[in-house]
Write an enzyme that holds these catalytic residues in place. Structure first.
Site, PDB file in Angstrom:
ATOM      1  N   SER A  11       0.844  -1.193   0.000  1.00  0.00           N
ATOM      2  CA  SER A  11       0.000   0.000   0.000  1.00  0.00           C
ATOM      3  C   SER A  11       0.877   1.239   0.000  1.00  0.00           C
ATOM      4  CB  SER A  11      -0.917   0.019   1.214  1.00  0.00           C
ATOM      5  OG  SER A  11      -1.565   1.269   1.319  1.00  0.00           O
ATOM      6  N   HIS A  36      -0.885  -0.965  -4.449  1.00  0.00           N
ATOM      7  CA  HIS A  36      -2.203  -0.608  -3.934  1.00  0.00           C
ATOM      8  C   HIS A  36      -2.243   0.893  -3.679  1.00  0.00           C
ATOM      9  CE1 HIS A  36      -6.082  -1.733  -2.236  1.00  0.00           C
ATOM     10  NE2 HIS A  36      -5.852  -0.856  -1.267  1.00  0.00           N
ATOM     11  N   ASP A  38      -4.459   3.937  -2.333  1.00  0.00           N
ATOM     12  CA  ASP A  38      -5.609   4.282  -1.489  1.00  0.00           C
ATOM     13  C   ASP A  38      -6.058   5.714  -1.723  1.00  0.00           C
ATOM     14  OD1 ASP A  38      -6.116   1.905   0.196  1.00  0.00           O
ATOM     15  OD2 ASP A  38      -4.065   2.243   0.871  1.00  0.00           O
ATOM     16  N   HIS A  69      -8.007   1.764  -4.975  1.00  0.00           N
ATOM     17  CA  HIS A  69      -9.099   1.539  -4.022  1.00  0.00           C
ATOM     18  C   HIS A  69      -9.745   2.886  -3.736  1.00  0.00           C
ATOM     19  CE1 HIS A  69     -10.170   0.404   0.434  1.00  0.00           C
ATOM     20  NE2 HIS A  69     -11.235   0.683  -0.296  1.00  0.00           N
ATOM     21  N   MET A 140     -12.121  -5.393   3.774  1.00  0.00           N
ATOM     22  CA  MET A 140     -11.373  -4.561   4.714  1.00  0.00           C
ATOM     23  C   MET A 140     -11.300  -5.284   6.053  1.00  0.00           C
ATOM     24  SD  MET A 140     -10.414  -1.956   3.019  1.00  0.00           S
ATOM     25  CE  MET A 140      -9.732  -1.034   4.399  1.00  0.00           C
ATOM     26  N   GLY A 145      -9.771   4.328   6.437  1.00  0.00           N
ATOM     27  CA  GLY A 145      -9.483   5.722   6.712  1.00  0.00           C
ATOM     28  C   GLY A 145      -8.049   5.990   7.121  1.00  0.00           C
ATOM     29  N   ASP A 182      -7.304  -6.243   3.099  1.00  0.00           N
ATOM     30  CA  ASP A 182      -6.565  -5.004   3.333  1.00  0.00           C
ATOM     31  C   ASP A 182      -6.770  -4.549   4.773  1.00  0.00           C
ATOM     32  OD1 ASP A 182      -5.418  -2.500   3.347  1.00  0.00           O
ATOM     33  OD2 ASP A 182      -6.725  -1.647   1.807  1.00  0.00           O
TER      34      ASP A 182
END
Length: 233
Positions: A11, A36, A38, A69, A140, A145, A182
């Site tokens: 990520s 990944h 975000d 994502h 998730m 967040g 994730d």
């Protein structure tokens, strides 16, 4: 796409943004399967991160797929922008769109693979009537967040349920669907996560907080993959 059965997707939320191009090249050289990406809007989730311009900026540095994502609401306006910026996979939360089937079709019409993301308390029933449009199901294992959170153990039973639905779909002649997880994925729990049915693993702090002595990431990515493969055996 990579030939690895168990894919490791670092990520970029945990990367050093002052040297993002270097980080991307180092991850690819270390054997990462996906990047990944975000995207948070400070509306659907309580944080604000990065948009299509950053995706476009890293695209020349990466030969591996970019897995975007979208933690945003609404979703549809950003799909063409990220597709144009170089996304290969776009996933989103079903609660954040008005017309689920239409959004999935929009992603695929723009040449990307499409997927749904399920928060810890979001029921899997959302995917029941759109399995034929899915390339990825992402669970998730933290509340979205922020990075660096601990894995929610109840995700394991949800992974097993999702794997059952996917295998039943494939057994009836449907195309394979990746099962991604994730949040809080680390070397000490990835085997259990793999055993529950996941085949794609997003790892942020587990990768970026444990670089190799030379500053690369091959060691940590190899360890994560080794444990994942061992868990599925």
């Amino acid at each position: 796409m990579t030939a690895h059965l168990h894919r490791i997707a670092p990520s970029l939320l945990s990367a050093d943004f002052s040297r993002l191009g270097e980080e991307v090249r180092a991850l690819e050289a270390a054997g990462a399967d996906l990047l990944h990406f975000d995207v948070m809007d400070n509306h659907y989730v309580p944080n604000l991160t990065i948009g299509p311009m950053v995706c476009e900026a890293i695209r020349p540095h990466a030969r591996i797929p970019i897995d975007v994502h979208l933690m945003v609401e609404p979703v549809d306006a950003l799909v063409p922008l990220f597709a144009k910026a170089g996304a290969n996979i776009i996933t989103f939360h079903p609660e954040a769109c008005k017309h689920l089937d239409r959004t999935l079709a929009l992603i695929r019409d723009h040449g990307c693979q499409a997927g749904l993301v399920f928060n810890p308390a979001t029921p899997l029933e959302w995917m029941a009537h759109v399995m034929d449009r899915l390339d990825v199901v992402l669970l998730m294992s933290v509340n979205p967040g922020f990075g660096g959170q601990s894995f929610i153990e109840a995700t394991l039973s949800k992974l097993r349920a999702a794997r059952h639905h996917i295998d039943a779909h494939v057994g009836k002649g449907g195309k394979p669907i990746r099962l991604e997880v994730d949040g809080g994925v680390k070397a000490d729990n990835i085997a259990r996560i793999s055993r529950a049915g996941a085949d794609t693993f997003v790892a942020g702090s587990a990768v970026f907080s444990a670089p190799d002595p030379d500053g690369g990431y091959r060691g940590v990515i190899s360890r994560l993959r080794e444990h994942a493969v061992g868990g599925a055996a």
